[in-house]
Design an enzyme around this catalytic site. Structure first.
Site, PDB file in Angstrom:
ATOM      1  N   HIS A  29      -3.947   6.855   2.618  1.00  0.00           N
ATOM      2  CA  HIS A  29      -4.234   5.532   2.056  1.00  0.00           C
ATOM      3  C   HIS A  29      -5.586   5.062   2.580  1.00  0.00           C
ATOM      4  CE1 HIS A  29      -4.111   1.457   0.935  1.00  0.00           C
ATOM      5  NE2 HIS A  29      -3.805   0.985   2.133  1.00  0.00           N
ATOM      6  N   CYS A  48       0.818  -1.222   0.000  1.00  0.00           N
ATOM      7  CA  CYS A  48       0.000   0.000   0.000  1.00  0.00           C
ATOM      8  C   CYS A  48       0.846   1.265   0.000  1.00  0.00           C
ATOM      9  CB  CYS A  48      -0.912   0.004   1.215  1.00  0.00           C
ATOM     10  SG  CYS A  48      -1.945  -1.453   1.272  1.00  0.00           S
ATOM     11  N   ASN A  83      -9.980  -0.895  -0.408  1.00  0.00           N
ATOM     12  CA  ASN A  83      -8.520  -0.725  -0.330  1.00  0.00           C
ATOM     13  C   ASN A  83      -7.905  -1.215  -1.641  1.00  0.00           C
ATOM     14  OD1 ASN A  83      -5.794  -0.906   0.154  1.00  0.00           O
ATOM     15  ND2 ASN A  83      -5.969  -1.967   2.114  1.00  0.00           N
TER      16      ASN A  83
HETATM   17  N1  ACO Z   1     -17.659  -9.827   8.799  1.00  0.00           N
HETATM   18  C1  ACO Z   1     -18.099 -10.180  10.018  1.00  0.00           C
HETATM   19  N2  ACO Z   1     -17.262 -10.423  11.036  1.00  0.00           N
HETATM   20  C2  ACO Z   1     -15.949 -10.293  10.810  1.00  0.00           C
HETATM   21  C3  ACO Z   1     -15.440  -9.926   9.573  1.00  0.00           C
HETATM   22  C4  ACO Z   1     -16.363  -9.682   8.530  1.00  0.00           C
HETATM   23  N3  ACO Z   1     -15.973  -9.327   7.289  1.00  0.00           N
HETATM   24  N4  ACO Z   1     -14.094  -9.855   9.638  1.00  0.00           N
HETATM   25  C5  ACO Z   1     -13.760 -10.191  10.902  1.00  0.00           C
HETATM   26  N5  ACO Z   1     -14.890 -10.461  11.600  1.00  0.00           N
HETATM   27  C6  ACO Z   1     -14.992 -10.885  12.993  1.00  0.00           C
HETATM   28  C7  ACO Z   1     -13.767 -11.611  13.482  1.00  0.00           C
HETATM   29  O1  ACO Z   1     -13.786 -12.950  13.100  1.00  0.00           O
HETATM   30  C8  ACO Z   1     -13.885 -11.413  14.969  1.00  0.00           C
HETATM   31  O2  ACO Z   1     -14.821 -12.351  15.459  1.00  0.00           O
HETATM   32  P1  ACO Z   1     -14.596 -13.077  16.879  1.00  0.00           P
HETATM   33  O3  ACO Z   1     -14.602 -11.950  17.878  1.00  0.00           O
HETATM   34  O4  ACO Z   1     -15.761 -13.988  16.982  1.00  0.00           O
HETATM   35  O5  ACO Z   1     -13.271 -13.773  16.778  1.00  0.00           O
HETATM   36  C9  ACO Z   1     -14.519 -10.031  15.090  1.00  0.00           C
HETATM   37  O6  ACO Z   1     -15.087  -9.726  13.806  1.00  0.00           O
HETATM   38  C10 ACO Z   1     -13.515  -8.945  15.413  1.00  0.00           C
HETATM   39  O7  ACO Z   1     -12.347  -9.140  14.604  1.00  0.00           O
HETATM   40  P2  ACO Z   1     -11.180  -8.104  14.593  1.00  0.00           P
HETATM   41  O8  ACO Z   1     -10.051  -8.634  13.769  1.00  0.00           O
HETATM   42  O9  ACO Z   1     -10.905  -7.678  15.996  1.00  0.00           O
HETATM   43  O10 ACO Z   1     -11.864  -6.894  13.799  1.00  0.00           O
HETATM   44  P3  ACO Z   1     -11.317  -5.455  13.611  1.00  0.00           P
HETATM   45  O11 ACO Z   1     -12.254  -4.492  14.185  1.00  0.00           O
HETATM   46  O12 ACO Z   1      -9.858  -5.362  13.960  1.00  0.00           O
HETATM   47  O13 ACO Z   1     -11.425  -5.289  12.025  1.00  0.00           O
HETATM   48  C11 ACO Z   1     -10.034  -5.333  10.085  1.00  0.00           C
HETATM   49  C12 ACO Z   1     -10.732  -6.156  11.167  1.00  0.00           C
HETATM   50  C13 ACO Z   1     -11.078  -4.567   9.309  1.00  0.00           C
HETATM   51  C14 ACO Z   1      -9.287  -6.289   9.177  1.00  0.00           C
HETATM   52  C15 ACO Z   1      -9.037  -4.340  10.749  1.00  0.00           C
HETATM   53  O14 ACO Z   1      -8.212  -5.034  11.653  1.00  0.00           O
HETATM   54  C16 ACO Z   1      -8.163  -3.616   9.757  1.00  0.00           C
HETATM   55  O15 ACO Z   1      -8.610  -2.774   9.007  1.00  0.00           O
HETATM   56  N6  ACO Z   1      -6.841  -3.872   9.775  1.00  0.00           N
HETATM   57  C17 ACO Z   1      -5.895  -3.144   8.939  1.00  0.00           C
HETATM   58  C18 ACO Z   1      -5.961  -3.546   7.511  1.00  0.00           C
HETATM   59  C19 ACO Z   1      -4.963  -2.661   6.730  1.00  0.00           C
HETATM   60  O16 ACO Z   1      -4.711  -1.530   7.051  1.00  0.00           O
HETATM   61  N7  ACO Z   1      -4.381  -3.179   5.696  1.00  0.00           N
HETATM   62  C20 ACO Z   1      -3.450  -2.272   5.010  1.00  0.00           C
HETATM   63  C21 ACO Z   1      -2.506  -2.910   4.285  1.00  0.00           C
HETATM   64  S1  ACO Z   1      -3.205  -3.834   2.963  1.00  0.00           S
HETATM   65  C22 ACO Z   1      -1.819  -4.157   1.948  1.00  0.00           C
HETATM   66  O17 ACO Z   1      -0.737  -3.811   2.232  1.00  0.00           O
HETATM   67  C23 ACO Z   1      -2.115  -4.927   0.715  1.00  0.00           C
END
Ligand code: ACO
Length: 330
Positions: A257, A117, A287
């Site tokens: 980003h 990214c 993204n």
């Molecule tokens: N739908 C429903 N539930 C979901 C989903 C979904 N799509 N995705 C995760 N959950 C669930 C998880 O399984 C978890 O369930 P559990 O509590 O029963 O285990 C719960 O939601 C919470 O999961 P978290 O991982 O804590 O969710 P979070 O609020 O952190 O959101 C996310 C996840 C969106 C991936 C976030 O962590 C994020 O944005 N991370 C950064 C991503 C990023 O910046 N990437 C950039 C680089 S990309 C690149 O370089 C190509």
């Protein structure tokens, strides 16, 4: 002392495929998720998906042609092409070489860079160094990703995030105070395993078993990346403004980003940027990794929101983890 010339944005362009995949479409694919969860946790409503047969280089060329037209620059005037991508047409040759051929450019260095990214920010910093040193006069920097083909469509924690697209900029020497005011780039390889496509290189061959286990697709420890993003995007953004000897209230627009609206909010709230100065299109494109900043920048320039001479702060973090920021007087 001679005044150091700056590197200016001469023109920008972007390309997004026509096909839209909404959150509801992803629910209908059988992924255990909901439109509400995706919107509340990420800010994403829909993303674009490239059709079968469309290549990363095709999207890059479409964005590059628009940037060249906006820059009033002929292909023959280019003297370097840098393509930021983690989804190249193939491992070898560089997608930049294919972009060169499709554009009809000849005998100029063309190479890919892999900073996920942060690819466009890394590309900008390289172009800036070559142009300010006088070695190059017209550099095309492209950020392009075809992530829909490397996403594990049964992993709800990643498949809802990504989209396809390309953005490009033609850069050249400035004859006034417009241009890149500062850039910074960083990598912390200790977090390399937090976001990866494990198979397909020397580490792991793609065997039928590996393919079945989806190890040739994206896997991510989302919370690790989230925490790294909030911390590092804030520090890189502050460093970019400090290096230009400016203050945050002199920044007209933040073009971050587009990974997650909550990351953007936490970073820009901490730096006290008013909401109306923080630009976003994540709702409509998700993204798009290295394409994210140049797509949003081009949309904002073409809509007239960002005007000539406005000061724009860009920042990005991705796999590596690699991150950086750039401050530009457009
Ligand atoms: N739908 C429903 N539930 C979901 C989903 C979904 N799509 N995705 C995760 N959950 C669930 C998880 O399984 C978890 O369930 P559990 O509590 O029963 O285990 C719960 O939601 C919470 O999961 P978290 O991982 O804590 O969710 P979070 O609020 O952190 O959101 C996310 C996840 C969106 C991936 C976030 O962590 C994020 O944005 N991370 C950064 C991503 C990023 O910046 N990437 C950039 C680089 S990309 C690149 O370089 C190509």
């Amino acid at each position: 002392m001679a005044i150091q010339p700056k590197t200016r944005f001469l023109g920008t362009g972007h390309f997004l495929p026509d096909q839209i995949r909404t959150n509801l479409d992803i629910e209908r694919l059988g992924v255990e998720t909901t439109d509400q969860w995706i919107r509340e946790r990420t800010g994403i409503r829909e993303r674009r998906i490239a059709p079968d047969g469309m290549l990363t280089s095709d999207m890059a060329v479409a964005a590059a042609k628009r940037a060249l037209e906006a820059a009033d620059t002929k292909v023959s005037e280019l003297d370097m092409i840098v393509v930021g991508t983690i989804t190249p047409d193939m491992p070898m040759p560089a997608t930049a070489a294919i972009v060169q051929r499709k554009l009809g450019a000849v005998d100029i260095p063309c190479f890919d860079l892999s900073a996920a990214c942060a690819g466009f920010i890394f590309g900008l910093s390289i172009a800036d160094a070559f142009i300010r040193s006088g070695l190059k006069k017209r550099v095309l920097v492209v950020g392009v990703e075809l992530l829909s083909r490397v996403v594990n469509w049964s992993d709800r924690t990643t498949c809802v995030l990504f989209g396809d697209g390309a953005g490009a900029a033609v850069l050249g020497p400035s004859d006034d105070d417009r241009g890149i005011l500062s850039t910074n780039t960083h990598t912390d390889g200790s977090l390399a395993e937090s976001l990866m496509i494990q198979a397909g290189g020397s580490f792991m061959a793609v065997t039928p078993e590996v393919h079945l286990a989806k190890k040739d697709k994206i896997s991510m420890r989302g919370q690790d990346i989230f925490r790294a993003a909030v911390k590092n995007l804030y520090s890189a953004s502050q460093a970019a403004v400090d290096a230009a000897q400016m203050k945050n209230d002199q920044v007209d627009w933040v073009v971050p980003h587009q990974a997650n609206l909550r990351i953007i909010d936490q970073v820009t709230d901490r730096a006290k940027y008013p909401k109306e100065k923080v630009l976003s299109n994540i709702e409509m494109v998700g993204n798009t990794s290295s394409a994210s900043i140049p797509i949003l920048l081009d949309q904002s320039l073409r809509s007239g929101k960002i005007k000539p001479r406005d000061v724009v702060l860009m920042c990005a973090l991705g796999a590596g983890v690699s991150w950086g920021a750039a401050l530009v007087r457009m």
